[in-house]
Design an enzyme around this catalytic site. Structure first.
Site, short mmCIF file in Angstrom:
data_model
loop_
_atom_site.label_atom_id
_atom_site.label_comp_id
_atom_site.label_asym_id
_atom_site.label_seq_id
_atom_site.Cartn_x
_atom_site.Cartn_y
_atom_site.Cartn_z
N ARG A 119 -1.64 0.90 4.58
CA ARG A 119 -0.68 1.78 3.90
C ARG A 119 0.16 2.46 4.96
O ARG A 119 -0.39 3.12 5.85
CB ARG A 119 -1.45 2.80 3.06
CG ARG A 119 -0.58 3.73 2.22
CD ARG A 119 -1.46 4.65 1.40
NE ARG A 119 -0.69 5.56 0.57
CZ ARG A 119 -0.19 6.70 0.98
NH1 ARG A 119 -0.38 7.10 2.23
NH2 ARG A 119 0.51 7.46 0.17
N LYS A 139 -0.52 10.38 10.06
CA LYS A 139 -1.47 11.44 9.73
C LYS A 139 -1.82 12.31 10.93
O LYS A 139 -1.53 11.98 12.08
CB LYS A 139 -2.73 10.83 9.11
CG LYS A 139 -2.47 10.42 7.66
CD LYS A 139 -3.72 10.02 6.93
CE LYS A 139 -3.35 9.67 5.48
NZ LYS A 139 -4.48 9.05 4.76
C1 YH5 Z 1 -4.85 6.92 2.08
O1 YH5 Z 1 -5.25 7.05 3.24
N1 YH5 Z 1 -3.18 8.84 1.98
S1 YH5 Z 1 -1.38 10.65 0.99
C2 YH5 Z 1 -0.58 13.85 5.89
C3 YH5 Z 1 0.36 13.45 6.84
C4 YH5 Z 1 0.95 12.21 6.76
C5 YH5 Z 1 0.61 11.37 5.72
C6 YH5 Z 1 0.00 15.41 8.12
N2 YH5 Z 1 -2.61 8.52 -0.14
C7 YH5 Z 1 -3.87 7.78 1.50
O2 YH5 Z 1 -0.19 9.74 3.59
N3 YH5 Z 1 -4.03 6.59 -0.59
C8 YH5 Z 1 -2.43 9.28 0.97
O3 YH5 Z 1 0.74 14.24 7.89
C9 YH5 Z 1 -3.51 7.57 0.19
N4 YH5 Z 1 -5.34 5.95 1.26
C10 YH5 Z 1 -4.94 5.78 -0.03
N5 YH5 Z 1 -5.49 4.80 -0.75
C11 YH5 Z 1 -1.58 11.36 2.60
C12 YH5 Z 1 -0.65 10.86 3.64
C13 YH5 Z 1 -0.31 11.78 4.75
C14 YH5 Z 1 -0.90 13.02 4.85
#
Ligand code: YH5
Length: 262
Positions: free
Chosen positions: A239, A205
């Site tokens: 996760r 993230k």
């Molecule tokens: C979470 O924390 N996150 S989707 C932006 C990125 C990289 C990855 C800018 N679904 C979560 O993974 N479900 C997502 O780079 C989730 N907890 C739960 N329960 C976002 C994501 C991501 C976003």
């Protein structure tokens, strides 16, 4: 929990799965690498993402859930959705976990989840993905996130979802700036003390990007550090995109730590 995005716009994930077969293969690889849960998502919830129809979400996720379920019963399949139709169809196809970034607030979602026997992750988000990172604001981020999650857990229990089915998640990056995210991580033991297992998602993230100056594909070391810190602070489910590396980091952590903390 391994991340399996089946969206056409997962820009920072390296992999994109245009065919169900490729997504199923990746899911099986993550299971072999030690993931206990595979999180299948057909709606992008990244900052700026636009909503998607239930029909489109189902078209993306159902073949993958069905294929994974046919191939193995050794892993729990999670459906990353907010929509009641998708919850019902995914549970029917063998999903055992509902991961909802909107914490079952969509009309009908609570009832749909209650009608399954799935576990549920209730996540905190301020705003909606399209605009949530514009101006996140809290007076007391820890107290507000805890109160929200406690309220959603109470709503679940009133709807007939037993406490053993619930997990909670502060929702890193969902309507939070860097300081909000770091404050929540520092105070994770307070969230864990509320009694529900805590799920943490920080893999790749922006938090990692801001702290290291690295782009999406180069965020593994920073992501591993945050996974270890989260585990030491009481997180029970991590996760992550890079399952093999994360499992190694968590094995080492678990061998040294006793429960939460060192
Ligand atoms: C979470 O924390 N996150 S989707 C932006 C990125 C990289 C990855 C800018 N679904 C979560 O993974 N479900 C997502 O780079 C989730 N907890 C739960 N329960 C976002 C994501 C991501 C976003």
């Amino acid at each position: 929990m391994g991340v399996l995005n089946v969206t056409p716009d997962s820009f920072s994930d390296g992999a994109r799965f245009d065919s169900p077969a490729a997504a199923i293969e990746q899911g099986l690889r993550m299971a072999a690498e030690g993931a206990a849960i595979i999180d299948v998502g057909g709606e992008s919830t990244r900052p700026g993402a636009e909503p998607v129809s239930a029909q489109e979400e189902l078209r993306r996720v159902l073949p993958v859930i069905e294929g994974l379920r046919r191939a193995t019963s050794a892993v729990v399949i999670s459906i990353d959705t907010s929509k009641p139709e998708v919850i019902r169809a995914a549970a029917g196809a063998g999903a055992g976990f509902i991961n909802d970034v909107r914490a079952l607030r969509a009309p009908g979602a609570l009832e749909a989840a209650a009608a399954t026997s799935c576990a549920v992750c209730l996540m905190h988000m301020q705003g909606e993905p399209r605009t949530m990172q514009v101006a996140p604001h809290y007076v007391d981020v820890v107290a507000e996130v805890r109160a929200f999650l406690a309220g959603r857990a109470a709503a679940c229990r009133s709807a007939g979802i037993g406490p053993a089915r619930l997990t909670v998640d502060p929702g890193f990056g969902f309507g939070k700036n860097l300081e909000h995210n770091l404050t929540l991580l520092r105070h994770l033991p307070e969230l864990a003390a509320d009694g529900y297992p805590v799920l943490v998602g920080l893999s790749r993230k922006s938090t990692v990007g801001k702290l290291t100056g690295r782009d999406g594909g180069e965020r593994l070391p920073g992501s591993l550090a945050l996974a270890v810190i989260a585990a030491l602070k009481g997180a029970r489910i991590i996760r992550a995109h890079d399952v093999a590396a994360t499992v190694d980091a968590l094995k080492v952590t678990a061998a040294v730590a006793n429960g939460a903390g060192l």
